[in-house]
Design a protein around this motif. Structure first.
Motif, mmCIF file in Angstrom:
data_model
loop_
_atom_site.group_PDB
_atom_site.id
_atom_site.type_symbol
_atom_site.label_atom_id
_atom_site.label_comp_id
_atom_site.label_asym_id
_atom_site.label_seq_id
_atom_site.Cartn_x
_atom_site.Cartn_y
_atom_site.Cartn_z
ATOM 1 N N HIS A 82 8.891 -5.465 -10.645
ATOM 2 C CA HIS A 82 10.060 -4.731 -11.137
ATOM 3 C C HIS A 82 11.368 -5.460 -10.812
ATOM 4 N N THR A 83 12.399 -5.191 -11.623
ATOM 5 C CA THR A 83 13.699 -5.800 -11.381
ATOM 6 C C THR A 83 14.422 -5.072 -10.244
ATOM 7 N N ARG A 84 15.279 -5.795 -9.591
ATOM 8 C CA ARG A 84 16.044 -5.211 -8.489
ATOM 9 C C ARG A 84 16.934 -4.067 -8.970
ATOM 10 N N ASP A 85 17.562 -4.242 -10.139
ATOM 11 C CA ASP A 85 18.456 -3.202 -10.655
ATOM 12 C C ASP A 85 17.710 -1.890 -10.884
ATOM 13 N N TYR A 86 16.535 -1.996 -11.478
ATOM 14 C CA TYR A 86 15.768 -0.771 -11.734
ATOM 15 C C TYR A 86 15.377 -0.095 -10.421
ATOM 16 N N LEU A 87 14.897 -0.860 -9.458
ATOM 17 C CA LEU A 87 14.457 -0.273 -8.200
ATOM 18 C C LEU A 87 15.614 0.330 -7.420
ATOM 19 N N GLU A 88 16.748 -0.369 -7.396
ATOM 20 C CA GLU A 88 17.894 0.168 -6.669
ATOM 21 C C GLU A 88 18.325 1.508 -7.248
ATOM 22 N N TYR A 89 18.216 1.648 -8.561
ATOM 23 C CA TYR A 89 18.600 2.914 -9.187
ATOM 24 C C TYR A 89 17.516 3.973 -8.996
ATOM 25 N N ALA A 90 16.271 3.618 -9.319
ATOM 26 C CA ALA A 90 15.187 4.608 -9.291
ATOM 27 C C ALA A 90 14.882 5.100 -7.882
ATOM 28 N N LEU A 91 15.064 4.236 -6.888
ATOM 29 C CA LEU A 91 14.776 4.616 -5.509
ATOM 30 C C LEU A 91 16.007 5.138 -4.774
ATOM 31 N N CYS A 142 -14.980 -2.782 0.532
ATOM 32 C CA CYS A 142 -15.779 -2.031 -0.433
ATOM 33 C C CYS A 142 -16.029 -2.875 -1.682
ATOM 34 N N ASP A 143 -16.900 -2.361 -2.529
ATOM 35 C CA ASP A 143 -17.152 -2.957 -3.837
ATOM 36 C C ASP A 143 -16.388 -2.231 -4.941
ATOM 37 N N VAL A 144 -16.127 -0.934 -4.721
ATOM 38 C CA VAL A 144 -15.420 -0.094 -5.689
ATOM 39 C C VAL A 144 -14.328 0.660 -4.952
ATOM 40 N N ALA A 145 -13.110 0.608 -5.479
ATOM 41 C CA ALA A 145 -11.987 1.356 -4.898
ATOM 42 C C ALA A 145 -11.425 2.282 -5.965
ATOM 43 N N ILE A 146 -11.147 3.528 -5.572
ATOM 44 C CA ILE A 146 -10.703 4.559 -6.510
ATOM 45 C C ILE A 146 -9.314 5.035 -6.133
ATOM 46 N N CYS A 147 -8.427 5.066 -7.137
ATOM 47 C CA CYS A 147 -7.084 5.627 -6.942
ATOM 48 C C CYS A 147 -6.708 6.388 -8.216
ATOM 49 N N TRP A 148 -7.083 7.657 -8.270
ATOM 50 C CA TRP A 148 -6.864 8.429 -9.497
ATOM 51 C C TRP A 148 -5.397 8.727 -9.750
ATOM 52 N N ASP A 149 -4.532 8.580 -8.756
ATOM 53 C CA ASP A 149 -3.106 8.811 -8.984
ATOM 54 C C ASP A 149 -2.417 7.599 -9.599
ATOM 55 N N GLY A 150 -3.109 6.472 -9.655
ATOM 56 C CA GLY A 150 -2.547 5.275 -10.275
ATOM 57 C C GLY A 150 -2.857 5.208 -11.755
ATOM 58 N N GLY A 151 -2.690 4.006 -12.320
ATOM 59 C CA GLY A 151 -2.980 3.805 -13.737
ATOM 60 C C GLY A 151 -1.793 3.995 -14.652
ATOM 61 N N ARG A 152 -0.590 3.730 -14.152
ATOM 62 C CA ARG A 152 0.638 3.986 -14.919
ATOM 63 C C ARG A 152 0.945 2.764 -15.793
ATOM 64 N N HIS A 153 0.344 2.733 -16.968
ATOM 65 C CA HIS A 153 0.297 1.508 -17.768
ATOM 66 C C HIS A 153 1.435 1.331 -18.772
ATOM 67 N N HIS A 154 2.388 2.271 -18.806
ATOM 68 C CA HIS A 154 3.528 2.123 -19.714
ATOM 69 C C HIS A 154 4.822 1.699 -19.001
ATOM 70 N N ALA A 155 4.858 1.753 -17.678
ATOM 71 C CA ALA A 155 6.087 1.425 -16.949
ATOM 72 C C ALA A 155 6.457 -0.034 -17.163
ATOM 73 N N ALA A 167 4.944 0.356 -12.310
ATOM 74 C CA ALA A 167 3.904 -0.471 -12.950
ATOM 75 C C ALA A 167 2.823 -0.834 -11.944
ATOM 76 N N ASP A 168 2.094 0.164 -11.460
ATOM 77 C CA ASP A 168 1.098 -0.110 -10.424
ATOM 78 C C ASP A 168 -0.057 -0.955 -10.955
ATOM 79 N N CYS A 169 -0.384 -0.826 -12.254
ATOM 80 C CA CYS A 169 -1.464 -1.648 -12.824
ATOM 81 C C CYS A 169 -1.109 -3.129 -12.747
ATOM 82 N N VAL A 170 0.115 -3.454 -13.141
ATOM 83 C CA VAL A 170 0.564 -4.845 -13.106
ATOM 84 C C VAL A 170 0.605 -5.350 -11.673
ATOM 85 N N LEU A 171 1.131 -4.535 -10.764
ATOM 86 C CA LEU A 171 1.193 -4.937 -9.358
ATOM 87 C C LEU A 171 -0.203 -5.194 -8.801
ATOM 88 N N ALA A 172 -1.175 -4.371 -9.204
ATOM 89 C CA ALA A 172 -2.554 -4.561 -8.736
ATOM 90 C C ALA A 172 -3.122 -5.872 -9.245
#
Length: 430
Positions: A82-91, A142-155, A167-172
């Protein structure tokens, strides 16, 4: 609801499945305007079905699953994409005050992504949860990791979009890409195998009814003629006016000058059912076999299931060839790489909870019957009238014709040839 944090088991050297959740994460995710209280429903149902406590009788009563509390993602980790400008505003406090309309618009915090209470906590917790799951995979926990709160693929890199604020998918994907080079047996002879090392390959598979525009765009590179460590494959619906608008959402065409064999798109027409998904499974499996990833990120959006308000596909959750459950089971059992399972879309919250609880049982190797009764717990009334796990197909007509599916098969056969050629120059040491 059983206390999620109380269900945590002592850390072991290795566990087949890791499940990332905490009371803090559930509280923050349940405030998401597009999915109010969905996170609470999902994890409550997993707890009500005793999946957190399930034990494997073949392994001296050890628990199938290790529950891990997520950490918060730091601003530095979020800045990886993410860009610094977006994070500074959103956070920052400005987004919470929601006074500056020009900045609200600039950063996409309007319409489908309005600012909301504790949005800054949500962004850091959801990204941190997905990265916690990534760490478990990279560290061999582990072989499989689950995070059902993630998957935000439009950010997007610099703005929120499509109910997605981070953009947690991209970060992952970026974090998995940086894992240490892996040893691989590339050929064998009558004596000793030939072993080489290569940088890890990451395959992203998106099952949401909406195109993974932000993820696909983040890694799209039509100008390169080299290999890539990352391949994205989005299986979705696209039509005029259907979100999100993107040229990349059309059926991938290897004859197009803008074609990138590492950014693939497989759109399905309205009413896509188990029949269509059974038909395209060999295509998806063929891409995976050609790319041979070390890590597979699976975005398990469930807004394509029958009964979702999006009302576009007619996919079934449980029994039957081509069902969502059968797809995940094949991915987990037949694909070599380690898997990260993320959530995504799903706007019938009770059905989303059914689906992700069911997929959790599959990941644990203890697939529940789809007619399993939903046991007494605080959210039980929301599962009427069936009070079972199943999400059966409806009466929508499947518009994916034989002619269209043959064209999809024809194109992806050629795509695999192009992909194989690109990869052949990158099989040596890296």
């Amino acid at each position: 609801m059983q206390s999620i944090d109380d269900s945590e088991v002592p850390a072991r050297p290795a566990s087949r499945v890791v499940y990332v959740v905490s009371e803090e994460l559930v509280k923050a995710s349940s405030l998401l305007p597009s999915n109010r209280n969905r996170s609470f429903l999902v994890h409550s149902l997993v707890a009500a079905l005793d999946l957190f406590k399930a034990v494997n009788p073949d392994l001296d009563g050890q628990k199938y699953m290790q529950v891990i509390r997520p950490r918060r993602a730091s601003p530095r980790e979020l800045l990886v994409y993410h860009t610094r400008d977006y994070l500074e505003y959103a956070l920052g406090p400005a987004a919470r005050d929601s006074q500056d309309q020009s900045q609200i618009s600039e950063f996409g915090l309007e319409d489908d992504c309005p600012p909301f209470h504790n949005m800054h906590e949500y962004i850091q917790l959801v990204a941190g949860a997905t990265l916690t799951a990534v760490d478990a995979l990279k560290d061999g926990v582990c072989d499989v990791a689950i995070c059902w709160d993630g998957g935000r693929h439009h950010a997007q890199k610099s703005k929120a979009s499509g109910f997605c604020y981070v953009a947690d998918c991209v970060l992952a994907i970026l974090a998995l890409k940086k894992n240490r080079p892996a040893a691989k047996i590339t050929s064998t002879s009558n004596t000793l195998p030939t072993i080489t090392t290569r940088k890890p390959r990451v395959m992203y598979v998106d099952l949401d009814v909406h195109f993974s525009d932000a993820v696909s765009q983040a890694f799209y590179n039509a100008s390169s003629t080299a290999s890539s460590q990352i391949l994205t494959l989005s299986i979705h619906h696209t039509s005029p006016g259907f979100f999100p608008p993107s040229l990349l959402s059309d059926l991938s065409n290897p004859d197009d000058p803008a074609f990138d064999p590492f950014t693939l798109s497989l759109p399905l027409k309205a009413g896509a059912s188990n029949r269509t998904f059974a038909r395209i499974w060999p295509i998806v499996d063929g891409v995976e076999k050609t790319f041979d990833p070390d890590f597979i990120v699976i975005q398990c959006g469930v807004d394509g299931l029958a009964g979702d308000p999006v009302a576009t596909w007619n996919w079934c959750l449980g029994d039957g060839e081509g069902s969502l459950g059968s797809w995940l089971e094949k991915m987990l059992r037949e694909w070599r790489g380690k898997k990260l399972l993320l959530g995504g879309g799903g706007y019938n919250s009770a059905n989303a909870a059914r689906a992700w609880a069911y997929l959790t049982s599959i990941a644990m190797g203890n697939r529940l019957p789809v007619d399993t009764d939903i046991l007494e717990h605080r959210a039980l009334p929301l599962y009427q009238p069936s009070f079972t796990l199943d999400v059966p197909a409806g009466n929508m007509r499947d518009e994916n014709s034989e002619e269209y599916l043959l064209e999809v098969e024809r194109r992806f056969e050629r795509i695999r040839e192009v992909l194989s050629c690109r990869l052949s120059g990158a099989t040596g040491s890296a």
